[in-house]
Design an enzyme around this catalytic site. Structure first.
Site, mmCIF file in Angstrom:
data_model
loop_
_atom_site.group_PDB
_atom_site.id
_atom_site.type_symbol
_atom_site.label_atom_id
_atom_site.label_comp_id
_atom_site.label_asym_id
_atom_site.label_seq_id
_atom_site.Cartn_x
_atom_site.Cartn_y
_atom_site.Cartn_z
ATOM 1 N N THR A 1 103.116 -1.907 13.389
ATOM 2 C CA THR A 1 102.421 -1.943 14.671
ATOM 3 C C THR A 1 101.446 -3.111 14.664
ATOM 4 O O THR A 1 101.072 -3.628 13.614
ATOM 5 C CB THR A 1 101.643 -0.638 14.928
ATOM 6 O OG1 THR A 1 100.717 -0.425 13.870
ATOM 7 C CG2 THR A 1 102.582 0.553 15.035
ATOM 8 N N CYS A 2 101.045 -3.500 15.860
ATOM 9 C CA CYS A 2 100.103 -4.582 16.031
ATOM 10 C C CYS A 2 98.755 -4.162 15.433
ATOM 11 O O CYS A 2 98.389 -2.997 15.576
ATOM 12 C CB CYS A 2 99.951 -4.870 17.523
ATOM 13 S SG CYS A 2 99.387 -6.527 17.856
ATOM 14 N N PRO A 3 98.041 -4.964 14.715
ATOM 15 C CA PRO A 3 98.229 -6.403 14.540
ATOM 16 C C PRO A 3 99.075 -6.787 13.330
ATOM 17 O O PRO A 3 99.266 -7.961 13.067
ATOM 18 C CB PRO A 3 96.801 -6.916 14.372
ATOM 19 C CG PRO A 3 96.130 -5.815 13.611
ATOM 20 C CD PRO A 3 96.744 -4.537 14.173
ATOM 21 N N MET A 4 99.571 -5.798 12.577
ATOM 22 C CA MET A 4 100.332 -6.120 11.364
ATOM 23 C C MET A 4 101.623 -6.866 11.662
ATOM 24 O O MET A 4 102.114 -7.603 10.826
ATOM 25 C CB MET A 4 100.639 -4.852 10.558
ATOM 26 C CG MET A 4 99.441 -4.321 9.790
ATOM 27 S SD MET A 4 98.636 -5.556 8.722
ATOM 28 C CE MET A 4 99.929 -5.912 7.550
#
Length: 80
Positions: free
Chosen positions: A17-20
């Site tokens: 998921t964001c920010p990953m």
């Protein structure tokens, strides 16, 4: 991306998921030479929108994005 082009590296960020999502893409690009091509398997509207935008902002070239039969997308980037 041309069907004759073979990416130099592949990563799968479908479980992230964001920010990953972009952190992993950036790490992959940072370990590549200028001109090399990265294929990124991703899922969801946010990565589809944000990763190409951020990659361009950082000087990389977006070569294309296609959807596959699983509903995932494959984004190809050329390291700037």
């Amino acid at each position: 991306m041309s069907p004759l082009m073979t990416p130099d590296r592949h990563i799968d960020i479908t479980a992230e998921t964001c920010p990953m999502t972009f952190v992993l893409v950036r790490l992959a690009l940072d370990h590549m030479k200028a001109g090399e091509v990265l294929a990124v398997r991703l899922r969801g509207a946010e990565p589809r929108r944000n990763i190409p935008l951020t990659a361009r902002e950082q000087g990389h070239e977006v070569l294309g994005m296609i959807d596959d039969a699983t509903g995932d997308s494959i984004l190809t980037l050329r390291r700037g």
